[in-house]
Enzyme design. Sequence first.
Site, PDB file in Angstrom:
ATOM      1  N   LYS A  66     -22.813  14.073  11.119  1.00 26.47           N
ATOM      2  CA  LYS A  66     -23.344  15.254  11.277  1.00 26.47           C
ATOM      3  C   LYS A  66     -23.661  15.799  10.200  1.00 26.47           C
ATOM      4  CE  LYS A  66     -18.166  16.153  12.019  1.00 26.47           C
ATOM      5  NZ  LYS A  66     -17.068  16.958  11.496  1.00 26.47           N
ATOM      6  N   GLN A 110     -12.921  18.100   6.497  1.00 23.41           N
ATOM      7  CA  GLN A 110     -12.585  17.076   7.358  1.00 23.41           C
ATOM      8  C   GLN A 110     -11.291  16.267   7.969  1.00 23.41           C
ATOM      9  OE1 GLN A 110     -14.757  15.970   9.921  1.00 23.41           O
ATOM     10  NE2 GLN A 110     -13.790  14.316  10.837  1.00 23.41           N
ATOM     11  N   ASP A 133     -15.915  25.745  11.314  1.00 23.01           N
ATOM     12  CA  ASP A 133     -15.172  24.792  12.455  1.00 23.01           C
ATOM     13  C   ASP A 133     -14.634  25.854  13.385  1.00 23.01           C
ATOM     14  OD1 ASP A 133     -15.234  21.936  12.674  1.00 23.01           O
ATOM     15  OD2 ASP A 133     -13.998  22.253  10.617  1.00 23.01           O
TER      16      ASP A 133
END
Length: 305
Positions: A66, A110, A133
Amino acid sequence: MSKANTANTARAATAQIIDGRMIAALVKSDVRLLIERFKLETGASPSLAMVLVGDDPASQSYVRMKERDCEQVGIIARDYRLPADTSQEHLNALIDELNADAGVSGILVQMPLPAGLDEEAVVERIDPAKDVDGFHPTNLGRLLRGQPGMRPCTPAGVMVLLDQYGIELEGKHAVVVGRSNIVGKPQAFLLLERNATVTICHSRTRDLPAVCRQADVLVAAVGRPQMIDASYIKPGATVIDVGINRTEDGTLVGDVDFESALSVAGAITPVPGGVGVMTRACLMRNTIDACVAQEAARKSARLMK
Ligand code: GUN
């Protein structure tokens, strides 16, 4: 019929391969242009705060990928690495700080978190405007109600692939195998929004192969290596494989038995190079979208003063 034609007819049909790498590159190129324009107009840069708790190697590798994407499109990646024994209070305080920081456009914690930390509490603590997200209940609720909001990256990436390959959804039967909050459920709502008739299957579904064989579009998001073989697929169907599983010898495979599915499906995503790369491209897109929306909100707040 000529000899050559006979040979062609006898050969098993092969599905079109849906090239996620190519489409992700297109999405990222669009995002890069949007970011360049945003920087010229405002003098500001979008930034993504990535919080990694503990030292899980798979999570470390995802975060690294990412970061590379951020660099490619012009997003400032801010890294927060915390030890596995971080307390919930400490993590909450960091999220509060990032929520309040006008220089942070998006926040990503995460998952999975180490045992003892409450993932649900973390998801709910992130400001929905920075929830790139798309996991926050507010954003999932907006999706369910058909309102604009951050969409979860994997299902959003699947929709981009379907659109780019011109796969019709209206009136078609879409079967989603898997009911997770981050893929299966939002995927079903995105397909429904496009007027597909949607069935969600799960571990208790009776005669799963028969239900899957009704699908014009089959999305596999079960997390079981190569579970979906040709016997689950209607001839000509589009098969989207969301699974990313590592076999004992370290090979990456999806939830679909690719070789078996290839001769029945009309179009299919490979693993790797299918959905996974699209997830990260859509994360980049969500981050610039969040940044632009926050800038617009700040501007209108200044005008109101
Ligand atoms: N862990 C595995 N996939 C994801 C994802 O898309 N977002 C976050 N935050 N964690 C993950």
